[in-house]
Design a protein around this motif. Sequence first.
Motif, PDB file in Angstrom:
ATOM      1  N   GLN A   1       2.026  11.603   5.711  1.00  0.00           N
ATOM      2  CA  GLN A   1       0.880  10.753   4.972  1.00  0.00           C
ATOM      3  C   GLN A   1       1.039   9.299   4.902  1.00  0.00           C
ATOM      4  O   GLN A   1       0.155   8.390   4.821  1.00  0.00           O
ATOM      5  N   PHE A   2       2.428   8.745   5.331  1.00  0.00           N
ATOM      6  CA  PHE A   2       2.774   7.367   5.369  1.00  0.00           C
ATOM      7  C   PHE A   2       2.677   6.751   6.515  1.00  0.00           C
ATOM      8  O   PHE A   2       2.877   5.462   6.552  1.00  0.00           O
TER       9      PHE A   2
ATOM     10  N   GLY B   1       3.845   1.509  -1.110  1.00  0.00           N
ATOM     11  CA  GLY B   1       4.517   1.620  -2.304  1.00  0.00           C
ATOM     12  C   GLY B   1       3.527   2.275  -3.502  1.00  0.00           C
ATOM     13  O   GLY B   1       3.829   3.100  -4.199  1.00  0.00           O
ATOM     14  N   TRP B   2       2.295   1.729  -3.342  1.00  0.00           N
ATOM     15  CA  TRP B   2       1.470   2.389  -4.471  1.00  0.00           C
ATOM     16  C   TRP B   2       1.127   3.861  -4.289  1.00  0.00           C
ATOM     17  O   TRP B   2       1.012   4.608  -5.084  1.00  0.00           O
ATOM     18  N   MET B   3       1.228   4.140  -2.871  1.00  0.00           N
ATOM     19  CA  MET B   3       1.095   5.543  -2.402  1.00  0.00           C
ATOM     20  C   MET B   3       2.255   6.338  -2.916  1.00  0.00           C
ATOM     21  O   MET B   3       2.193   7.823  -2.771  1.00  0.00           O
ATOM     22  N   GLY B   4       3.488   5.969  -3.050  1.00  0.00           N
ATOM     23  CA  GLY B   4       4.508   6.597  -3.694  1.00  0.00           C
ATOM     24  C   GLY B   4       5.608   6.666  -2.470  1.00  0.00           C
ATOM     25  O   GLY B   4       6.304   7.474  -2.692  1.00  0.00           O
TER      26      GLY B   4
ATOM     27  N   ILE C   1       0.904  -1.103   0.100  1.00  0.00           N
ATOM     28  CA  ILE C   1      -0.116   0.056  -0.103  1.00  0.00           C
ATOM     29  C   ILE C   1       0.883   1.205  -0.111  1.00  0.00           C
ATOM     30  O   ILE C   1       0.653   2.144  -0.533  1.00  0.00           O
TER      31      ILE C   1
ATOM     32  N   ASP D   1      13.479   8.864   6.590  1.00  0.00           N
ATOM     33  CA  ASP D   1      12.557   9.664   6.890  1.00  0.00           C
ATOM     34  C   ASP D   1      11.353   9.846   5.887  1.00  0.00           C
ATOM     35  O   ASP D   1      11.644   9.496   4.718  1.00  0.00           O
TER      36      ASP D   1
ATOM     37  N   LEU E   1       7.217  11.506   4.796  1.00  0.00           N
ATOM     38  CA  LEU E   1       6.270  12.408   5.005  1.00  0.00           C
ATOM     39  C   LEU E   1       4.950  11.908   5.899  1.00  0.00           C
ATOM     40  O   LEU E   1       4.703  10.619   5.863  1.00  0.00           O
TER      41      LEU E   1
END
Lengths: 320, 543
Positions: B465-466, B451-454, B449, B461, B463
């Motif tokens: 949102q992860f 990885g698909w989110m980027g 998931i 470190d 961001l």
Amino acid sequence: MFESLSNIAESVNTAFFFILVISIAMLVLITFLMVFFVIKYSRKRHPTSKSIEGNKLLEVVWTVVPTLLVLGMFYFGWVGYKFMKDVPEDAMVVNATGRMWSWLFEYENGVQSDTLWVPLGRSVHVKLESQDVLHSFYVPAFKIKQDLVPGMTNYVWFTAKEPGEYELFCAEYCGQRHSYMLSKVVVLPEDEFNAWLEKEAKFVSEREPSPDADERELTEASLIRRGERLSKIKGCSACHSTDGSRMVGPTFKGIFGRSTVVVANGEEREVVVDEDYLRKATLNPEAEIVKGFQALMPPQRSLLDDEELDAIIEYLKQLK
Amino acid sequence: MGNRAIAEHAPAAGFYEEKGRFSGLFAWIFSTDHKRIGLLYMISILILFSVGVVFGFLMRLELVSPGKTIMEPQTYNSIFTLHGVIMIFLFIIPGLPAAFGNFFLPIQIGARDVAFPRLNLLSWWLYISGVVFALLALFTGSGPPDTGWTFYAPYSTQTGTNVSLAVFAAFILGFSSILTGLNFVTTIHRLRAPGMSWFRMPLFPWSLYATGWVQLLATPIIGITLLLVIFERLFGVGVFDPLKGGDPILYQHLFWIYSHPAVYIMILPAMGVISEIIPVHAHRTIFGYRFIAYSSLAIAGLGSLVWGHHMFVSGQSYTADVVFSLLTFLVAIPSAIKVFNWVSTLYKGSIVMETPLLYALSFIFLFSIGGLSGLMQGALSVNVHIHDTAFIVGHFHYVMFGGTGFGFFGALHHWFPKMFGRMYNKTHSRIAWFFLFVGFNMLYFPMFILGWMGMPRRYYDYLPQFHTWHLMSTIGSWILISGLILMFANLIRSLRKGERVGSDPWGGSTLEWSISSPPPKENFEEIPRIDHGPYEFKGASKE
């Protein structure tokens, strides 16, 4: 996650969902059969086993069907990829440079920026070059990625579909501050983008010395502003802090006039930081390394012109 | 380890009692007996596996929240490098062939030892030398290597850390692997018992045979490549340096020409283990014997031609991208054939859900997820998005740990009674499996998931949102490690305290189950004559 924020993202999503649906079906089938057989043919229910050696028809079926399915997947992936590789001829060109650990974007009119500004709905052709090691240009929202390889010019292209700010990551491991080699893609409506580009172009033309000598003080202030911008654009601030904290390189805070110990040819020496030193340390950083730091900084000889260096030094001088 | 203790407690101490030229520790480290060498390997490999687990645990702990948690970026970069180097070169490549292959290959084909017993001992010594150099690289020079296990140029040729020594360690380990491959291929060609034709050979030796060829043919290439990295660092040769006319992409080709086939060195023996476990615990013959055997060869062959799929975004030519993508999809087919045949082997069996079978079925489930996520990466356009993200990290842990790792644990539970003459506590082993299985999926599934989110890989470190998925993954690592501790505690305790077992506790049909547990010196008093296939079970009716 699944929106199509660029024209490229669309084709990636299509191929992904095609494969995802087949994969889930396969996984469910395999898992269901395993569980079902384990229950149905447990020794309690099924004390005598039957040794079936195989079945030619089944073998043919489960060779041919997966072959067709994977060829379909290959095809979907290929079509999308071909699209990524064919850049439209009227695309706007931006030259991107990656270096440890920051990005530089250069527009055709000479504007430089550490953030990638692009117009909405127009194709953008980003040419990628590296100054040192491998990096990778990755914008997850647009589903584009391409490595930056020293000695090569790679490229990506895209058309953004929604205005906004999107993350830009370095996706190829490049050393200590790899995870901080971040930037943004800012997508603006065409007219706003043009306004931005014009404003920045003025910054470029500001390099011309002011004809009016009385405005000398004003020029100095603008020189410092310029130096501050350049220290971001040229990547200085990726390794040198201005608040006194220790990063990969020594901090810029109070650098001018500071006495510091450097190592040259294995010998330690104390120097006082003056204009001359700053010039040397920027253009040929490998000659003298500040004690306690690694020799990581790339020489800026071909990367800064005299005027740019003057502006940066002027900026450093007043960082108390 | 307490082998002497085992000798004291076990009734039939088998080869443990063998009186050689030496006694004590020397009776082990200078023994040319394939079973002793197999155990030497197993102990060394499991110790290094534990070290790799500790590094993995520390990485996950650092990633539990954004920003600095327990270490600096440079430390993190060294730790993921060491985690990779240890797990790949010191655990998973030698893992199954060197430990279980050494112990069981000669027995399964009815031989007294491998073809070159001294070479076999030499390969263990080379392995240990490689380990010593790898450890030296940690504590000498200017800091442990920070390049990732891939040693990509030009970073690896420029960084100030101790890369040369680490690379030299991998170079030596390569020779250990080549010698094991050579030994096994020769053993299978020359030492099969009379009557054991190729298609009467069990499937584990088949998989080792395919693996052996890959080890022999592909490993020299990584050896040369790693030497080039050392030359580049010491003498500035410039093969990978564009300023001197070299090419960093060349490094990637050379690296993956070995390292992709190496993936099959890692997985094929595990597939062989699964092909042994399922028929025994389903108490029936394997479904599609020849298809499973041939698919091992197909995987070894095709798998040698797909390395370019690691380089779709590197800037290699478009034509190369397309050809490598197509070949990558083709290599999925023999793997699918194996999975279907294994599942069909359960059909009309008489199944006892022992711990080895639990591991074998988890292997099929986890390996399927790993393989299917591999299809996503094989598709060119999708690969561009998920390349070098956490998705890849999830994928290869599903294949390497969910596949080979669970295969290794399956082999451990399947052959434990044979190797030590004692049975472990079955209830405890099931509880440990449960923790492992749940922890594994919680640890690695969120990576797909992310990885698909980027989320890029090798990031110290990240961001905000992860955060949620990273947190879940780290909690998963704690569950997984509890499972590992439980599993090893149970097995180690059972070395002394386990219930004694006879020669055939599972009702197996291959040759190792016909000799005593633990096996006697030189395995067979008289070399058996083979007149039937490997998986004919008493009481199983034929169709």
